[in-house]
Design a protein around this motif. Structure first.
Motif, PDB file in Angstrom:
ATOM      1  N   TYR A   1      37.437  28.459  26.485  1.00 49.33           N
ATOM      2  CA  TYR A   1      38.519  28.882  25.895  1.00 49.33           C
ATOM      3  C   TYR A   1      39.000  30.211  26.025  1.00 49.33           C
ATOM      4  O   TYR A   1      39.917  30.770  25.414  1.00 49.33           O
ATOM      5  CB  TYR A   1      38.661  28.386  24.590  1.00 49.33           C
ATOM      6  CG  TYR A   1      38.585  26.892  24.415  1.00 49.33           C
ATOM      7  CD1 TYR A   1      39.275  26.169  24.888  1.00 49.33           C
ATOM      8  CD2 TYR A   1      37.258  26.328  23.694  1.00 49.33           C
ATOM      9  CE1 TYR A   1      38.900  24.556  24.966  1.00 49.33           C
ATOM     10  CE2 TYR A   1      36.949  24.930  23.769  1.00 49.33           C
ATOM     11  CZ  TYR A   1      37.982  24.147  24.283  1.00 49.33           C
ATOM     12  OH  TYR A   1      37.743  22.712  24.317  1.00 49.33           O
ATOM     13  N   GLY A   2      38.361  31.190  26.922  1.00 50.11           N
ATOM     14  CA  GLY A   2      38.663  32.637  26.915  1.00 50.11           C
ATOM     15  C   GLY A   2      38.121  33.753  26.168  1.00 50.11           C
ATOM     16  O   GLY A   2      38.393  34.834  26.437  1.00 50.11           O
ATOM     17  N   THR A   3      37.201  33.172  25.303  1.00 43.92           N
ATOM     18  CA  THR A   3      36.230  34.138  24.244  1.00 43.92           C
ATOM     19  C   THR A   3      35.575  34.798  25.417  1.00 43.92           C
ATOM     20  O   THR A   3      34.605  34.136  26.104  1.00 43.92           O
ATOM     21  CB  THR A   3      35.777  33.226  23.356  1.00 43.92           C
ATOM     22  OG1 THR A   3      36.430  32.536  22.369  1.00 43.92           O
ATOM     23  CG2 THR A   3      34.636  34.128  22.643  1.00 43.92           C
ATOM     24  N   VAL A   4      35.559  36.276  25.358  1.00 44.35           N
ATOM     25  CA  VAL A   4      34.734  36.865  26.093  1.00 44.35           C
ATOM     26  C   VAL A   4      33.408  36.841  25.575  1.00 44.35           C
ATOM     27  O   VAL A   4      33.184  37.325  24.310  1.00 44.35           O
ATOM     28  CB  VAL A   4      35.466  38.348  26.291  1.00 44.35           C
ATOM     29  CG1 VAL A   4      34.198  39.380  26.972  1.00 44.35           C
ATOM     30  CG2 VAL A   4      36.721  38.497  26.993  1.00 44.35           C
ATOM     31  N   MET A   5      32.213  36.853  26.455  1.00 47.66           N
ATOM     32  CA  MET A   5      31.006  36.509  26.222  1.00 47.66           C
ATOM     33  C   MET A   5      30.075  37.966  26.738  1.00 47.66           C
ATOM     34  O   MET A   5      29.109  38.168  26.197  1.00 47.66           O
ATOM     35  CB  MET A   5      30.336  35.494  26.463  1.00 47.66           C
ATOM     36  CG  MET A   5      31.077  34.200  25.602  1.00 47.66           C
ATOM     37  SD  MET A   5      30.199  32.556  25.976  1.00 47.66           S
ATOM     38  CE  MET A   5      28.974  32.694  24.563  1.00 47.66           C
ATOM     39  N   ALA A   6      30.538  38.341  27.830  1.00 47.81           N
ATOM     40  CA  ALA A   6      30.191  39.649  28.568  1.00 47.81           C
ATOM     41  C   ALA A   6      31.210  40.461  29.106  1.00 47.81           C
ATOM     42  O   ALA A   6      32.054  39.791  29.824  1.00 47.81           O
ATOM     43  CB  ALA A   6      28.850  39.113  29.424  1.00 47.81           C
ATOM     44  N   ALA A   7      31.089  41.861  28.957  1.00 48.08           N
ATOM     45  CA  ALA A   7      32.314  42.496  29.339  1.00 48.08           C
ATOM     46  C   ALA A   7      31.511  43.792  29.761  1.00 48.08           C
ATOM     47  O   ALA A   7      30.759  44.347  29.217  1.00 48.08           O
ATOM     48  CB  ALA A   7      33.338  42.676  28.522  1.00 48.08           C
ATOM     49  N   THR A   8      32.452  44.754  30.472  1.00 44.96           N
ATOM     50  CA  THR A   8      31.900  45.942  30.779  1.00 44.96           C
ATOM     51  C   THR A   8      33.156  47.192  30.125  1.00 44.96           C
ATOM     52  O   THR A   8      34.259  46.849  30.293  1.00 44.96           O
ATOM     53  CB  THR A   8      31.839  46.221  32.396  1.00 44.96           C
ATOM     54  OG1 THR A   8      30.834  45.532  32.705  1.00 44.96           O
ATOM     55  CG2 THR A   8      31.604  47.605  32.585  1.00 44.96           C
ATOM     56  N   VAL A   9      32.621  48.095  29.446  1.00 49.82           N
ATOM     57  CA  VAL A   9      33.391  48.770  28.856  1.00 49.82           C
ATOM     58  C   VAL A   9      33.063  50.387  29.485  1.00 49.82           C
ATOM     59  O   VAL A   9      31.966  50.784  29.893  1.00 49.82           O
ATOM     60  CB  VAL A   9      33.405  49.069  27.276  1.00 49.82           C
ATOM     61  CG1 VAL A   9      33.695  47.864  26.865  1.00 49.82           C
ATOM     62  CG2 VAL A   9      32.015  49.556  26.824  1.00 49.82           C
ATOM     63  N   PRO A  10      34.038  51.484  29.400  1.00 46.03           N
ATOM     64  CA  PRO A  10      33.624  52.656  30.128  1.00 46.03           C
ATOM     65  C   PRO A  10      32.667  53.483  29.291  1.00 46.03           C
ATOM     66  O   PRO A  10      32.388  53.470  27.975  1.00 46.03           O
ATOM     67  CB  PRO A  10      35.095  53.439  29.826  1.00 46.03           C
ATOM     68  CG  PRO A  10      35.991  52.527  29.564  1.00 46.03           C
ATOM     69  CD  PRO A  10      35.477  51.298  29.229  1.00 46.03           C
ATOM     70  N   ALA A  11      31.748  54.074  30.158  1.00 46.60           N
ATOM     71  CA  ALA A  11      30.405  54.849  29.682  1.00 46.60           C
ATOM     72  C   ALA A  11      29.921  55.749  30.685  1.00 46.60           C
ATOM     73  O   ALA A  11      30.543  55.535  31.864  1.00 46.60           O
ATOM     74  CB  ALA A  11      29.439  53.908  29.027  1.00 46.60           C
ATOM     75  N   VAL A  12      29.196  56.636  30.282  1.00 52.31           N
ATOM     76  CA  VAL A  12      29.009  57.895  31.345  1.00 52.31           C
ATOM     77  C   VAL A  12      27.649  58.057  31.150  1.00 52.31           C
ATOM     78  O   VAL A  12      26.745  57.854  29.995  1.00 52.31           O
ATOM     79  CB  VAL A  12      29.595  59.082  31.031  1.00 52.31           C
ATOM     80  CG1 VAL A  12      31.325  58.918  31.213  1.00 52.31           C
ATOM     81  CG2 VAL A  12      29.446  59.778  29.535  1.00 52.31           C
TER      82      VAL A  12
END
Length: 597
Positions: free
Chosen positions: A46-57
Motif C-alpha cells: 500500500y506504499g508504506t515505506v519500509m526501507a529508504a535512503t537519506v542523505p548522509a556523509v
C-alpha cells in the motif's frame, strides 16, 4: 659542449619523449571520483515505506593538512601559521564532540593519527556515517574559525576536515518486518560501499544498489582546472520495490505470534499469511526478530535469519493434507473412503501409534484427517507406490527452493523413491522429511486452490527511480492435482474445524484447517522436543487467505491444535475482512468421520 648538451636534452624532451611526458603530466593532473547511486526504496503493497535512503556523509580528516591548517606543504610556515596549525586539531575535536557527542580525546587521536612510517596520515575516517544536517552544523563552526593563544584575531577557518557522500539506510517501520526486510550496514572504507546482510535487502541487493557513476576531471595544486577535461558518467539509482507484504497485517501477525509464543514458552515461532489465489505473501512474521535500524554490526554478523525459509523441520500432521491430496488425485481415496483403524500398526520392526489410545475404529478418510490418525493415514498411503508419492511431494514444491525473494533459502529433504517401507509410512504423516514453513504453506495453498500451485512471492512490482516499470521474473502457476481431488481434500480439512467448532471456527466463515505436532530432530539420529503447527484457509468452498503458524519447542503444551491454533485463528479473523473476503452464505456441512461397520 654545454650548449650542445642542453640542445640534445631539449630535442629528447620535445621530439622523442614528448608524448610519454605529456601522458605522464596528464595522468598526474587527472582525477577520478566515484559517484554513488541512490539505493532503491522498499515499500509495502500500500506504499508504506519500509526501507529508504537519506542523505548522509562520511567525515574524513587529513592530519597533514590539519597540522598546517591548510597551508601548502611547499610553503614555509610563519610563526602565526604554525601557532594556528597547532591549535587546529584541539579546536576541531571540541567542535566534533559538540555535535556528535563522545570524548574530545577520541577525536583528537584521529585528527593527529600517523601512518605506518610514523608520519602524519593523509586520510582517516573520523565518523563513517552522520546525517548531512549534522555535517552542515560542523562545517559552519569550521568556517567560523576561533581564538588561538598568542595570535591576534585567531583563525579565520579550521582546515583539514571534509566529507564524502555516504547515504544512510533507514527503516521507518522499525521492528515490523525486521527479519523480512533485512538490513544494510555501511562499511568504513574509502569506496563508501555498504553490505546487505539479510532479508529482501540482501536477496535484491544488486538491483537495489544500482550502478555507480564516475567523474573524471583535470586539476592542479590549486584545484580543478576550469577549462580542463571533465567527463561525467552519471550514477544509475537502484530499483524501487513494492512488496506483496501488508505492513499493517505484518504488525498484527507479529503481535499475535509474540503473545502466543510467550504463552506457550516457545523458543522460536513463524507465521505466514498468504493469498491463496496468487501466492503473494501478505505477512511473514518470525520470532525472534529485530529492528534493522538498531542492530549492531556484531549482532548482524551473528546471523539474523528468517526462519520461514532458512529453518527446516519435520512438518508433522499438516503433511497429511499433501498425502491425502496425492491419494485423492490418484483416485485411491475420497473423503468418504472407509478404513478400519487398529490400535497400532506394525512398521519397520516397530509400531505406529496415534497420539491418543483407542481400539479398532471405523473411520472415513475425513475422520482420519479430522482426528489426525497416523495409523489410518499410513494404511491409506500404502496403496500408493513410493515413486508416485515422491513425485507428488516434489510437484507440491517440497525438496526444492521455492525461489521466494529471501536469501539463504533451504530446499528441505524429501526421501528418494527407493526409501524403505517404514520411511514411506513416516513421511505420510509428516516425519522423516524436512520442509521450510514457506514451502509447506505454499504446498497446502496449492492443494486447496483447486489444485493450482502458485510459487510464493514477496515482490508485487518494481520501478526505476524515475517511475518506469521494471519487469519481474515470471512465476508460472502449475496444476498439481485435479479440481475434484482438491474438493475432496477441502472436505476432509473442514471436518477438522467441525470437530471443535466452538474453538476453531470463525464467525461468518466456513474454515478448513489442519493441525500438526511433530517430534523435532536433534541432528543425532533422534528426536527431542516438538514442533507445533496449525494451517487454516477460508472460505472453505473457495479459499482466498491461508494462515500457517509454527511454534518450535513449546513448553506449555505441544499440540498444534492447542498452542498454534489460537494464533492462526486470531490472524485469520483480522485478515478476512481486511482483504474484502465476503462471509460464507452456506452453513458448514455435518459429514461423518466414522461409520457403522
Amino acid at each position: 659542449m654545454v650548449l650542445t648538451l642542453f640542445m640534445g636534452r631539449a630535442l629528447q624532451l620535445q621530439a622523442f619523449d614528448s608524448k610519454a611526458y605529456a601522458n605522464a603530466a596528464a595522468k598526474q593532473m587527472t582525477h577520478a571520483v566515484d559517484l554513488a547511486p541512490q539505493r532503491g526504496t522498499i515499500s509495502d503493497r500500500y506504499g508504506t515505506v519500509m526501507a529508504a535512503t537519506v542523505p548522509a556523509v562520511r567525515i574524513i580528516a587529513d592530519p597533514t593538512m590539519i597540522a598546517r591548517n591548510g597551508v601548502d606543504k611547499r610553503v614555509e610556515m610563519t610563526d602565526r601559521q604554525r601557532r594556528i596549525g597547532e591549535a587546529n586539531a584541539p579546536a576541531m575535536a571540541t567542535i566534533l564532540a559538540k555535535h556528535l557527542g563522545g570524548k574530545e580525546a577520541d577525536y583528537l587521536a584521529k585528527l593527529t593519527a600517523k601512518d605506518a612510517k610514523g608520519n602524519l596520515a593523509s586520510w582517516v575516517v573520523v565518523v563513517p556515517q552522520v546525517e548531512a544536517s549534522v555535517w552542515n552544523k560542523i562545517s559552519k563552526d569550521l568556517r567560523a574559525g576561533g581564538p588561538v593563544p598568542g595570535v591576534k584575531g585567531g583563525a579565520d577557518y579550521w582546515y583539514g576536515l571534509y566529507k564524502e557522500d555516504n547515504p544512510k539506510r533507514i527503516y521507518p517501520s522499525g521492528s515490523v518486518g525486521g527479519n523480512l526486510i533485512g538490513l544494510v550496514r555501511g562499511d568504513e572504507n574509502a569506496q563508501g560501499r555498504s553490505t546487505a546482510l539479510t532479508g529482501v535487502e540482501k536477496a535484491l541487493d544488486q538491483q537495489l544498489t544500482g550502478t555507480p557513476g564516475r567523474e573524471v576531471y583535470e586539476s592542479s595544486a590549486y584545484g580543478r582546472i576550469p577549462l580542463g577535461t571533465d567527463v561525467l558518467t552519471p550514477a544509475v539509482d537502484g530499483t524501487n520495490y513494492t512488496l506483496t507484504v501488508d505492513a499493517t497485517m505484518q504488525q498484527a501477525a507479529e503481535s499475535a505470534l509474540a503473545k502466543g509464543a510467550t504463552e506457550a514458552a516457545a523458543s522460536t515461532a513463524t507465521a505466514i499469511v498468504m493469498n491463496v489465489k496468487t501466492g503473494e505473501v501478505l505477512a511473514n512474521a518470525n520470532l525472534p526478530s529485530y529492528d534493522p535500524g538498531k542492530v549492531s554490526a556484531i549482532a548482524a554478523k551473528g546471523g539474523l535469519m528468517n526462519r520461514s525459509v532458512e529453518s527446516i523441520y519435520d512438518p508433522g500432521s499438516v503433511q497429511k493434507v499433501l498425502t491425502m491430496a496425492a491419494l485423492a488425485d490418484k483416485g485411491l481415496v475420497t473423503a468418504d473412503t472407509r478404513v478400519q483403524v487398529p490400535p497400532r500398526l506394525p512398521s519397520g520392526g516397530g509400531y505406529i501409534n496415534d497420539s491418543y489410545s483407542h481400539g479398532t475404529v471405523p473411520m472415513t478418510a475425513r475422520g482420519v484427517v479430522a482426528k489426525s490418525s497416523n495409523i489410518g493415514t499410513v494404511m491409506l498411503t500404502r496403496q500408493l507406490d513410493k515413486a508416485s508419492l515422491v513425485n507428488y511431494l516434489k510437484s507440491f514444491g517440497l525438496g526444492a527452493k521455492t525461489g521466494i525473494e529471501l536469501p539463504g533459502e533451504s530446499a528441505g529433504v524429501v526421501p528418494k523413491p527407493d526409501m524403505a517401507d517404514y520411511t514411506r509410512d513416516q513421511i505420510s504423516f509428516g516425519q522423516g522429511l524436512s520442509v521450510t514453513p514457506v514451502q509447506e504453506a505454499a504446498a497446502v495453498a496449492g492443494v486447496v486452490n483447486g489444485g493450482v500451485y502458485n510459487p510464493p512471492t514477496l515482490v508485487k512490482s518494481a520501478a526505476t527511480s524515475d517511475g518506469k516499470p521494471v519487469a519481474l521474473p515470471a512465476r508460472t502457476p502449475r496444476r498439481v492435482i485435479s479440481k475434484e481431488a482438491s474438493a475432496q481434500v477441502r472436505d476432509m480439512m473442514e471436518a477438522v474445524t467441525q470437530l471443535d467448532p466452538k474453538k476453531r471456527a470463525i464467525d461468518g466463515y466456513r474454515v478448513i484447517a489442519k493441525s500438526g505436532t511433530a517430534e523435532r530432530s536433534n541432528g543425532k539420529n533422534g528426536y527431542s522436543g516438538y514442533t507445533a503447527s496449525y494451517v487454516m484457509a477460508a472460505p472453505a468452498d473457495d479459499p482466498q487467505i491461508l494462515v500457517y503458524v509454527l511454534l518450535d519447542e513449546p513448553l506449555n503444551g505441544h499440540q498444534g491444535s492447542g498452542v498454534a491454533m489460537p494464533i492462526a485463528k486470531q490472524i485469520m479473523t483480522l485478515a478476512l475482512p481486511r482483504y474484502g473476503v465476503l462471509p460464507t452464505t452456506t452453513p458448514a456441512p455435518d459429514k461423518p468421520i466414522e461409520y457403522e461397520p
